[in-house]
Design a protein around this motif. Structure first.
Motif, short mmCIF file in Angstrom:
data_model
loop_
_atom_site.label_atom_id
_atom_site.label_comp_id
_atom_site.label_asym_id
_atom_site.label_seq_id
_atom_site.Cartn_x
_atom_site.Cartn_y
_atom_site.Cartn_z
N TYR A 48 0.85 -1.19 0.00
CA TYR A 48 0.00 0.00 0.00
C TYR A 48 0.88 1.23 0.00
N PHE A 49 0.58 2.16 -0.91
CA PHE A 49 1.27 3.44 -0.99
C PHE A 49 0.29 4.55 -0.58
N GLN A 50 0.79 5.51 0.18
CA GLN A 50 -0.02 6.67 0.54
C GLN A 50 0.84 7.91 0.41
N GLY A 51 0.57 8.69 -0.62
CA GLY A 51 1.29 9.94 -0.83
C GLY A 51 2.79 9.73 -0.85
N ASN A 52 3.49 10.54 -0.09
CA ASN A 52 4.95 10.46 -0.03
C ASN A 52 5.46 9.62 1.14
N ALA B 79 -35.02 -8.89 -2.74
CA ALA B 79 -35.52 -9.36 -4.04
C ALA B 79 -34.37 -9.72 -4.96
N THR B 80 -33.58 -10.70 -4.54
CA THR B 80 -32.37 -11.07 -5.25
C THR B 80 -32.66 -11.44 -6.71
N GLN B 81 -31.79 -10.94 -7.58
CA GLN B 81 -31.94 -11.15 -9.02
C GLN B 81 -30.76 -11.97 -9.56
N PRO B 82 -30.94 -12.58 -10.72
CA PRO B 82 -29.82 -13.36 -11.30
C PRO B 82 -28.55 -12.54 -11.45
N GLY B 83 -28.67 -11.26 -11.74
CA GLY B 83 -27.50 -10.40 -11.88
C GLY B 83 -26.75 -10.15 -10.59
N ASP B 84 -27.34 -10.58 -9.48
CA ASP B 84 -26.67 -10.44 -8.19
C ASP B 84 -25.68 -11.58 -7.95
N SER B 85 -25.74 -12.60 -8.77
CA SER B 85 -24.81 -13.72 -8.63
C SER B 85 -23.38 -13.22 -8.80
N ALA B 86 -22.58 -13.42 -7.78
CA ALA B 86 -21.20 -12.91 -7.77
C ALA B 86 -20.56 -13.34 -6.46
N VAL B 87 -19.31 -12.92 -6.26
CA VAL B 87 -18.66 -13.08 -4.96
C VAL B 87 -18.69 -11.74 -4.25
N TYR B 88 -19.04 -11.76 -2.99
CA TYR B 88 -19.17 -10.55 -2.20
C TYR B 88 -18.10 -10.54 -1.11
N PHE B 89 -17.41 -9.39 -1.00
CA PHE B 89 -16.37 -9.23 0.01
C PHE B 89 -16.69 -8.01 0.88
N CYS B 90 -16.41 -8.14 2.17
CA CYS B 90 -16.40 -6.97 3.02
C CYS B 90 -14.95 -6.50 3.16
N ALA B 91 -14.77 -5.23 3.44
CA ALA B 91 -13.44 -4.67 3.65
C ALA B 91 -13.50 -3.69 4.81
N GLU B 92 -12.41 -3.61 5.56
CA GLU B 92 -12.33 -2.70 6.70
C GLU B 92 -11.10 -1.83 6.56
N THR B 93 -11.21 -0.64 7.13
CA THR B 93 -10.07 0.27 7.10
C THR B 93 -10.17 1.24 8.26
N GLY B 94 -9.02 1.82 8.59
CA GLY B 94 -9.02 2.85 9.62
C GLY B 94 -9.16 4.21 8.95
N ALA B 95 -8.99 5.24 9.73
CA ALA B 95 -9.12 6.59 9.21
C ALA B 95 -7.73 7.13 8.90
N VAL B 96 -7.32 8.17 9.51
CA VAL B 96 -6.08 8.81 9.15
C VAL B 96 -4.87 7.96 9.48
N SER B 97 -4.92 7.31 10.63
CA SER B 97 -3.72 6.62 11.11
C SER B 97 -3.44 5.34 10.34
N TYR B 99 -4.67 3.57 6.78
CA TYR B 99 -5.54 3.62 5.61
C TYR B 99 -5.51 2.30 4.84
N LYS B 100 -4.84 1.29 5.43
CA LYS B 100 -4.77 0.01 4.75
C LYS B 100 -6.17 -0.58 4.66
N LEU B 101 -6.47 -1.17 3.54
CA LEU B 101 -7.80 -1.73 3.28
C LEU B 101 -7.67 -3.24 3.27
N ILE B 102 -8.27 -3.88 4.26
CA ILE B 102 -8.15 -5.32 4.42
C ILE B 102 -9.48 -5.98 4.13
N PHE B 103 -9.42 -7.03 3.32
CA PHE B 103 -10.63 -7.72 2.91
C PHE B 103 -10.89 -8.95 3.75
#
Lengths: 115, 113
Positions: A48-52, B79-97, B99-103
């Motif tokens: 993961y890259f964030q800015g600088n 009202a699930t439709q055929p087009g909803d067929s897929a894989v669904y993932f949740c992801a979590e992340t923090g705020a400023v400190s 920002y890594k996005l983990i699935f």
């Protein structure tokens, strides 16, 4: 462009060769992520890259993997001495910078096959 | 690597029924959560998000519920439709400190006609 662009879309390489995968993020997005997805499985965080700031490399599986992001825009993921277990789809995503809670946008991925 | 699902679980539903997909997240400090849909051969696409100061958010045919006490997310598709067929993932992340996005591990949704 309007979205995240990855190239090539498909890459077949011989075991032991080096490969470079490219990601063009959405303009203005300062955060860029690389993930690996093996067939039928979830998304494995790589880097993961964030800015600088120094990148978070905690997900890179070995020292054969490295990534750069030049000028805060385009990123290249390099895999040296490829192995068959490196075969997977490599996904890139970009996102607005810290302090803005928005989603990440994904490219279509590069499917890497090591033969 | 972090948070990789092995052998994705599958949810099979009848067309027109409601679907509920569940996800357990790992970091109690995460304050932003996203659901993604991934169709075969494509990158994940955003569905809906929720911040940690909320417990429910609704979109078009989709609702996300957040239970911070047990670190659990769910995605409800009406009202699930055929087009909803897929894989669904949740992801979590923090705020400023952080920002890594983990699935989370994904769920494959199959819609029976």
């Amino acid at each position: 462009g309007a979205g995240v662009s990855q190239s090539p879309s498909n890459k077949v390489t011989e075991k032991g060769k080096d490969v470079e995968l490219r990601c063009d993020p959405i303009s203005g997005h300062t955060a860029l992520y690389w993930y690996r997805q093996s067939l039928g499985q979830g998304l494995e965080f790589l880097i993961y890259f964030q800015g600088n700031s120094a990148p978070d490399k905690s997900g890179l599986p070995s020292d054969r993997f490295s990534a750069e992001r030049t000028g805060g825009s385009v990123s290249t993921l390099t895999i040296q001495r490829t192995q068959q277990e490196d075969s997977a789809v490599y996904l890139c995503a970009s996102r607005k910078g810290t302090g803005v809670l928005t989603e990440a946008f994904f490219g279509q991925g590069t499917r890497l096959t090591v033969v | 690597g972090e948070s990789v699902g092995l052998h994705l679980p599958t949810l099979s539903v009848q067309e027109g029924d409601n679907s509920i997909i569940n996800c357990a997240y790992s970091n109690s400090a995460s304050d932003y959560f996203i659901w993604y849909k991934q169709e075969s051969g494509k990158g994940p696409q955003f569905i809906i998000d929720i911040r940690s100061n909320m417990d429910k958010r609704q979109g078009q045919r989709v609702t996300v519920l957040l239970n911070k006490t047990v670190k659990h997310l769910s995605l409800q598709i009406a009202a699930t439709q055929p087009g909803d067929s897929a894989v669904y993932f949740c992801a979590e992340t923090g705020a400023v400190s952080s920002y890594k996005l983990i699935f989370g591990s994904g769920t494959r949704l199959l819609v029976r006609p």
